[in-house]
Scaffold this active site. Sequence first.
Site, PDB file in Angstrom:
ATOM      1  N   ILE A   6      54.703  43.896  30.846  1.00 42.18           N
ATOM      2  CA  ILE A   6      56.002  44.097  31.480  1.00 42.18           C
ATOM      3  C   ILE A   6      56.985  43.060  30.938  1.00 42.18           C
ATOM      4  O   ILE A   6      56.693  41.863  30.916  1.00 42.18           O
ATOM      5  CB  ILE A   6      55.915  43.958  33.013  1.00 42.18           C
ATOM      6  CG1 ILE A   6      54.854  44.906  33.592  1.00 42.18           C
ATOM      7  CG2 ILE A   6      57.271  44.210  33.651  1.00 42.18           C
ATOM      8  CD1 ILE A   6      55.160  46.381  33.421  1.00 42.18           C
TER       9      ILE A   6
ATOM     10  N   ASP B   7      54.447  28.977  50.329  1.00 41.51           N
ATOM     11  CA  ASP B   7      53.364  28.914  49.350  1.00 41.51           C
ATOM     12  C   ASP B   7      52.205  29.712  49.931  1.00 41.51           C
ATOM     13  O   ASP B   7      51.573  29.288  50.899  1.00 41.51           O
ATOM     14  CB  ASP B   7      52.961  27.458  49.104  1.00 41.51           C
ATOM     15  CG  ASP B   7      51.810  27.322  48.119  1.00 41.51           C
ATOM     16  OD1 ASP B   7      51.202  28.357  47.759  1.00 41.51           O
ATOM     17  OD2 ASP B   7      51.507  26.186  47.725  1.00 41.51           O
TER      18      ASP B   7
ATOM     19  N   LYS C   4      42.205  39.086  39.217  1.00 41.76           N
ATOM     20  CA  LYS C   4      42.777  40.399  39.472  1.00 41.76           C
ATOM     21  C   LYS C   4      41.685  41.450  39.685  1.00 41.76           C
ATOM     22  O   LYS C   4      41.872  42.396  40.477  1.00 41.76           O
ATOM     23  CB  LYS C   4      43.687  40.806  38.316  1.00 41.76           C
ATOM     24  CG  LYS C   4      44.963  39.969  38.205  1.00 41.76           C
ATOM     25  CD  LYS C   4      45.841  40.085  39.443  1.00 41.76           C
ATOM     26  CE  LYS C   4      47.209  39.454  39.221  1.00 41.76           C
ATOM     27  NZ  LYS C   4      48.092  39.573  40.410  1.00 41.76           N
TER      28      LYS C   4
ATOM     29  N   ASN D 223      52.727  40.322  45.914  1.00 44.64           N
ATOM     30  CA  ASN D 223      53.124  40.195  44.509  1.00 44.64           C
ATOM     31  C   ASN D 223      52.975  38.771  43.983  1.00 44.64           C
ATOM     32  O   ASN D 223      52.844  38.573  42.775  1.00 44.64           O
ATOM     33  CB  ASN D 223      54.583  40.646  44.363  1.00 44.64           C
ATOM     34  CG  ASN D 223      55.174  40.287  43.027  1.00 44.64           C
ATOM     35  OD1 ASN D 223      54.873  40.908  41.994  1.00 44.64           O
ATOM     36  ND2 ASN D 223      56.031  39.271  43.001  1.00 44.64           N
TER      37      ASN D 223
ATOM     38  N   TYR E 154      42.155  34.551  34.982  1.00 46.96           N
ATOM     39  CA  TYR E 154      43.230  35.402  35.489  1.00 46.96           C
ATOM     40  C   TYR E 154      42.728  36.833  35.666  1.00 46.96           C
ATOM     41  O   TYR E 154      42.923  37.452  36.719  1.00 46.96           O
ATOM     42  CB  TYR E 154      44.427  35.366  34.555  1.00 46.96           C
ATOM     43  CG  TYR E 154      45.516  36.342  34.956  1.00 46.96           C
ATOM     44  CD1 TYR E 154      46.307  36.097  36.072  1.00 46.96           C
ATOM     45  CD2 TYR E 154      45.745  37.510  34.220  1.00 46.96           C
ATOM     46  CE1 TYR E 154      47.303  36.993  36.456  1.00 46.96           C
ATOM     47  CE2 TYR E 154      46.739  38.403  34.597  1.00 46.96           C
ATOM     48  CZ  TYR E 154      47.509  38.147  35.719  1.00 46.96           C
ATOM     49  OH  TYR E 154      48.478  39.046  36.093  1.00 46.96           O
ATOM     50  N   GLY E 155      42.075  37.361  34.634  1.00 48.96           N
ATOM     51  CA  GLY E 155      41.512  38.698  34.733  1.00 48.96           C
ATOM     52  C   GLY E 155      40.475  38.797  35.840  1.00 48.96           C
ATOM     53  O   GLY E 155      40.425  39.787  36.576  1.00 48.96           O
ATOM     54  N   ALA E 156      39.656  37.759  35.972  1.00 53.79           N
ATOM     55  CA  ALA E 156      38.643  37.759  37.030  1.00 53.79           C
ATOM     56  C   ALA E 156      39.294  37.784  38.409  1.00 53.79           C
ATOM     57  O   ALA E 156      38.820  38.461  39.326  1.00 53.79           O
ATOM     58  CB  ALA E 156      37.757  36.520  36.894  1.00 53.79           C
TER      59      ALA E 156
END
Length: 239
Positions: A176, A54, A147, A78, A143-145
């Site tokens: 994807i 983890d 990344k 990843n 999530y966007g923040a």
Amino acid sequence: MSRTILVTGGGTGIGRAIARHFSDQNETVIVTGRRPGPLDALAAETGVRPLVCDHTDPEALLRLVTKLPERVDVLVNNAGGNIAFDADGKTDLAAFARDFRANLDANLISAALTTRALNDHLAPGGAVIHIGSIAADQGADSYGASKAGLATWNLSLADTLGPRDITANVVAPGYITDTEFFRDQLSDERRATLIAATSTGRPGTPADIAGAVAFLASPAARHITGQVLNVNGGARKTR
């Protein structure tokens, strides 16, 4: 000489495609993840070495490091995903804080912790490659923040690793297919919208991302660092 490649979250989807690509090139590949099942299945098919970890847990990472070879040539961060798809639906402030932090942990802090834990193993002439997202530039809440934070943190990492002849870059996918990312929650309408936003008229595949990662890990990319390579079929254009 065969290189050692570590792919985090390598049991499924994009990570699996990356691991398979390097394995097909006769590299020594180590894959990690939280679930032993997908890791063991990939190992049985390809001969990669599976290790359960983890990557949000510092203690788990310290244990992982003791099982790694002294030299790691390529680290692919990843592991991650959008925790919002697993949320319990609560909307109070405490739940908002929990879910926001969970995405930061999964996508940003996990990469930072892993890279820091492997610092002494990262070999000159090597590469650190993070899997980002088009969401860093288009939204998607926490999530966007997370990344976007990953891409910004990578700028400092490139400066830190550069004097050691190690590059650090981000591959940012668009939509994807053939992954567990959407948890089967993507509607046909939304899928059509995502494909229509591309210039190529098709969704991306895990192999598209594996190819981009392979390039950044190759001798041809030794003078590329501190960059975001967008792989989205033109859904977000840059110049």
